[in-house]
Design a protein around this motif. Sequence first.
Motif, PDB file in Angstrom:
ATOM      1  N   GLY A  57       0.777  -1.123   0.119  1.00  0.00           N
ATOM      2  CA  GLY A  57       0.058  -0.078  -0.106  1.00  0.00           C
ATOM      3  C   GLY A  57       0.755   1.260   0.046  1.00  0.00           C
ATOM      4  N   HIS A  58       2.008   1.267  -0.578  1.00  0.00           N
ATOM      5  CA  HIS A  58       2.911   2.233  -0.645  1.00  0.00           C
ATOM      6  C   HIS A  58       2.228   3.566  -1.503  1.00  0.00           C
ATOM      7  CE1 HIS A  58       6.369   5.107  -1.046  1.00  0.00           C
ATOM      8  NE2 HIS A  58       6.939   4.272   0.119  1.00  0.00           N
ATOM      9  N   PRO A  59       1.833   4.650  -0.807  1.00  0.00           N
ATOM     10  CA  PRO A  59       1.013   5.672  -1.812  1.00  0.00           C
ATOM     11  C   PRO A  59       2.025   6.122  -3.141  1.00  0.00           C
ATOM     12  CG  PRO A  59       2.064   6.646   0.397  1.00  0.00           C
ATOM     13  CD  PRO A  59       2.317   5.191   0.390  1.00  0.00           C
ATOM     14  N   ARG A  60       3.299   6.026  -2.966  1.00  0.00           N
ATOM     15  CA  ARG A  60       3.872   6.720  -4.066  1.00  0.00           C
ATOM     16  C   ARG A  60       3.671   5.608  -5.166  1.00  0.00           C
ATOM     17  NH1 ARG A  60       8.421   9.781  -5.531  1.00  0.00           N
ATOM     18  NH2 ARG A  60       8.880  10.190  -3.303  1.00  0.00           N
ATOM     19  N   MET A  61       3.658   4.550  -4.862  1.00  0.00           N
ATOM     20  CA  MET A  61       3.543   3.271  -5.815  1.00  0.00           C
ATOM     21  C   MET A  61       2.177   3.480  -6.616  1.00  0.00           C
ATOM     22  SD  MET A  61       6.679   1.903  -5.934  1.00  0.00           S
ATOM     23  CE  MET A  61       6.135   0.667  -7.156  1.00  0.00           C
ATOM     24  N   ALA A  62       1.254   3.346  -5.870  1.00  0.00           N
ATOM     25  CA  ALA A  62      -0.094   3.536  -6.126  1.00  0.00           C
ATOM     26  C   ALA A  62      -0.194   4.673  -7.182  1.00  0.00           C
ATOM     27  CB  ALA A  62      -0.966   3.441  -5.120  1.00  0.00           C
ATOM     28  N   ARG A  63       0.056   5.812  -6.738  1.00  0.00           N
ATOM     29  CA  ARG A  63       0.062   6.996  -7.528  1.00  0.00           C
ATOM     30  C   ARG A  63       0.783   6.795  -8.805  1.00  0.00           C
ATOM     31  NH1 ARG A  63       1.180   9.913  -3.725  1.00  0.00           N
ATOM     32  NH2 ARG A  63       3.247  10.270  -4.138  1.00  0.00           N
ATOM     33  N   ALA A  64       1.917   6.348  -8.720  1.00  0.00           N
ATOM     34  CA  ALA A  64       2.520   6.318 -10.300  1.00  0.00           C
ATOM     35  C   ALA A  64       1.915   5.168 -11.203  1.00  0.00           C
ATOM     36  CB  ALA A  64       4.073   5.810  -9.977  1.00  0.00           C
ATOM     37  N   ILE A  65       1.320   4.028 -10.604  1.00  0.00           N
ATOM     38  CA  ILE A  65       0.604   3.199 -11.462  1.00  0.00           C
ATOM     39  C   ILE A  65      -0.611   3.732 -11.857  1.00  0.00           C
ATOM     40  CG2 ILE A  65      -0.278   0.974 -11.409  1.00  0.00           C
ATOM     41  CD1 ILE A  65       1.683   0.120  -9.421  1.00  0.00           C
ATOM     42  N   ALA A  66      -1.224   4.487 -11.075  1.00  0.00           N
ATOM     43  CA  ALA A  66      -2.528   5.099 -11.608  1.00  0.00           C
ATOM     44  C   ALA A  66      -2.403   6.388 -12.686  1.00  0.00           C
ATOM     45  CB  ALA A  66      -3.371   5.530 -10.175  1.00  0.00           C
ATOM     46  N   GLU A  67      -1.114   6.959 -12.407  1.00  0.00           N
ATOM     47  CA  GLU A  67      -1.137   8.060 -13.501  1.00  0.00           C
ATOM     48  C   GLU A  67      -0.539   7.269 -14.853  1.00  0.00           C
ATOM     49  OE1 GLU A  67       1.780  10.708 -11.415  1.00  0.00           O
ATOM     50  OE2 GLU A  67       0.386  11.408 -10.085  1.00  0.00           O
ATOM     51  N   GLN A  68       0.229   6.473 -14.645  1.00  0.00           N
ATOM     52  CA  GLN A  68       0.623   5.737 -15.962  1.00  0.00           C
ATOM     53  C   GLN A  68      -0.453   5.097 -16.474  1.00  0.00           C
ATOM     54  OE1 GLN A  68       3.665   6.081 -17.382  1.00  0.00           O
ATOM     55  NE2 GLN A  68       2.534   5.474 -18.933  1.00  0.00           N
ATOM     56  N   ALA A  69      -1.448   4.419 -16.104  1.00  0.00           N
ATOM     57  CA  ALA A  69      -2.547   3.916 -16.511  1.00  0.00           C
ATOM     58  C   ALA A  69      -3.316   4.757 -17.273  1.00  0.00           C
ATOM     59  CB  ALA A  69      -3.288   3.138 -15.554  1.00  0.00           C
ATOM     60  N   ALA A  70      -3.541   5.981 -16.525  1.00  0.00           N
ATOM     61  CA  ALA A  70      -4.497   7.171 -17.285  1.00  0.00           C
ATOM     62  C   ALA A  70      -3.901   7.861 -18.293  1.00  0.00           C
ATOM     63  CB  ALA A  70      -4.556   8.194 -16.177  1.00  0.00           C
ATOM     64  N   THR A  71      -2.477   7.763 -18.467  1.00  0.00           N
ATOM     65  CA  THR A  71      -1.697   8.313 -19.657  1.00  0.00           C
ATOM     66  C   THR A  71      -1.424   7.364 -20.866  1.00  0.00           C
ATOM     67  OG1 THR A  71      -0.610   9.417 -17.928  1.00  0.00           O
ATOM     68  CG2 THR A  71       0.388   9.667 -20.109  1.00  0.00           C
ATOM     69  N   LEU A  72      -0.997   6.121 -20.611  1.00  0.00           N
ATOM     70  CA  LEU A  72      -0.393   5.280 -21.644  1.00  0.00           C
ATOM     71  C   LEU A  72      -0.390   3.905 -20.930  1.00  0.00           C
ATOM     72  CD1 LEU A  72       0.119   4.748 -24.548  1.00  0.00           C
ATOM     73  CD2 LEU A  72       2.398   5.092 -24.063  1.00  0.00           C
ATOM     74  N   ALA A  73      -1.268   3.009 -21.117  1.00  0.00           N
ATOM     75  CA  ALA A  73      -1.169   1.778 -20.412  1.00  0.00           C
ATOM     76  C   ALA A  73      -0.298   0.691 -21.250  1.00  0.00           C
ATOM     77  CB  ALA A  73      -2.525   1.165 -20.155  1.00  0.00           C
ATOM     78  N   TYR A  74      -0.323   0.822 -22.657  1.00  0.00           N
ATOM     79  CA  TYR A  74       0.572  -0.046 -23.387  1.00  0.00           C
ATOM     80  C   TYR A  74       1.288   0.744 -24.392  1.00  0.00           C
ATOM     81  CZ  TYR A  74       2.331  -3.998 -26.072  1.00  0.00           C
ATOM     82  OH  TYR A  74       3.294  -4.866 -26.663  1.00  0.00           O
ATOM     83  N   ALA A  75       2.468   0.438 -24.438  1.00  0.00           N
ATOM     84  CA  ALA A  75       3.354   0.658 -25.735  1.00  0.00           C
ATOM     85  C   ALA A  75       3.900  -0.580 -26.367  1.00  0.00           C
ATOM     86  CB  ALA A  75       4.056   2.045 -25.656  1.00  0.00           C
ATOM     87  N   ALA A  76       4.305  -0.809 -27.628  1.00  0.00           N
ATOM     88  CA  ALA A  76       4.958  -1.995 -28.283  1.00  0.00           C
ATOM     89  C   ALA A  76       6.400  -1.641 -27.790  1.00  0.00           C
ATOM     90  CB  ALA A  76       4.592  -1.859 -29.882  1.00  0.00           C
ATOM     91  N   PRO A  77       6.961  -2.916 -27.443  1.00  0.00           N
ATOM     92  CA  PRO A  77       8.422  -2.769 -27.278  1.00  0.00           C
ATOM     93  C   PRO A  77       9.399  -2.062 -28.367  1.00  0.00           C
ATOM     94  CG  PRO A  77       7.376  -4.902 -26.717  1.00  0.00           C
ATOM     95  CD  PRO A  77       6.470  -4.119 -27.511  1.00  0.00           C
ATOM     96  N   SER A  78       8.720  -2.200 -29.573  1.00  0.00           N
ATOM     97  CA  SER A  78       9.569  -1.550 -30.768  1.00  0.00           C
ATOM     98  C   SER A  78       9.750  -0.096 -30.678  1.00  0.00           C
ATOM     99  CB  SER A  78       9.092  -1.945 -31.999  1.00  0.00           C
ATOM    100  OG  SER A  78       7.535  -1.882 -32.218  1.00  0.00           O
ATOM    101  N   LEU A  79       8.632   0.485 -30.227  1.00  0.00           N
ATOM    102  CA  LEU A  79       8.545   2.051 -29.788  1.00  0.00           C
ATOM    103  C   LEU A  79       9.328   2.455 -28.696  1.00  0.00           C
ATOM    104  CD1 LEU A  79       5.046   2.618 -30.349  1.00  0.00           C
ATOM    105  CD2 LEU A  79       6.536   2.930 -32.085  1.00  0.00           C
TER     106      LEU A  79
END
Length: 439
Positions: A57-79
Amino acid sequence: MDLKALHRKRVLTPWQAQKPLDPPLVVRGEGVWLYDERGRRYLDFSAGLVAVNLGHGHPRMARAIAEQAATLAYAAPSLFHDKRALLAEALSQLAPWPEGGRVFFTPSGTEANEDALKFVRHLTGRFKVLAAYRSFHGATHGAAALTGENRRFPAEPAIPGVVHFFAPYPYRSPFYTEDPREEVARALDHLERVLLHEDPKRVAAIFLEPVVGSNGVIVYPEGYLQGVRELCHRHGILLVFDEVMTGFGRVGAAFAALRFGVVPDLITFAKGVTSAYVPLGGVLLREGLAQAFDEVPLPTGHTYAGHPLAVAAGLAALEAYREEGLWERARAMEGFFRSALEELQRAHPLVGEVRGLGAFYGLELVKDRASKEPLSPWHAPFSPAMQALLKALFQEGVYLLAKHNVLIVAPPLTIREEEFLEGVERLSRALRRVEVEVG
């Protein structure tokens, strides 16, 4: 709905017979504690599978994952991806090579070892690799072939070209000595003999956990890792450190390579890189090796290599480790941890040995200290006494990872002194129950 019954009916639990399983159904975590569906809490005394270094339940971790999910949840490895670049740079800065290195990201530690196996064969043009018998490197066919213990058996016949050797184990020396210096000398002589019989010019790499992980938390005597490094250098063999468990502060440094001052050619990692909040692993290669792929295609790849949620979590974890000084804290707390566990050993005849460093300890359990007969046999299901102990631990509100006759005490690096002592006391009560039962 009875979720425990549903879990038992539909989910296959790794490495265990399914019918007798009765662990808690955990639904929440906070700090070093897990909570079941009834609100009862359990001290996570092994940080999951020696992975949740930041606690739950570390708040920094929860925040970083949520922010990234809202920004870009997947990008091909070739990018190219911003946080892949930032995390790779941060990891390169942590690596033990003055020239730095490069990172190939994987979904887990198993894939990291699989890919390291491909890399060393490609880079050297050699086929054979060596790994220790008392080791675990993963469960897929290549990683299982590297594995020396019984979890490799279901993958056999395994891929060819892997040769195993015996490494030091001072408590149960395979070299018939109680002198650590003699243990090192005989172990290195044994390894060199294996190399000579396999032809060192055909050996691409030696894979080694710098501290043996789930097979007992064995800290090699001083001089052994240095000796292996010298052997590799002399024969042109690459040295791969599997730091899936030892990395990211577990031994009181970013990597065990830094703690021991022994520089490998490749490092595989996972677990603590994201504090296990999102699956992520990888291979660190020193720059001189990574340059080999500048003009030829990299010989591997994964759909989820450098997954955006995972690398975002990795960056957040590294920031949390640094800002909270957790790697240094694990080193500073080492004496406190050891002292508390050695006091436990003095109180309980079932505890044959306490060993470890940083925030990573193994308690080897025996029926008799003089004979060192294991409480639970090697290469066999848990003995009735070991099963009783694990049940007693849950009853006392403690989760501990166990393998064979060893309990692995490796709590989150955030654990407070009073929480650690509470865990030791709960473990003591569980041991006392079993000691009464076994007489």
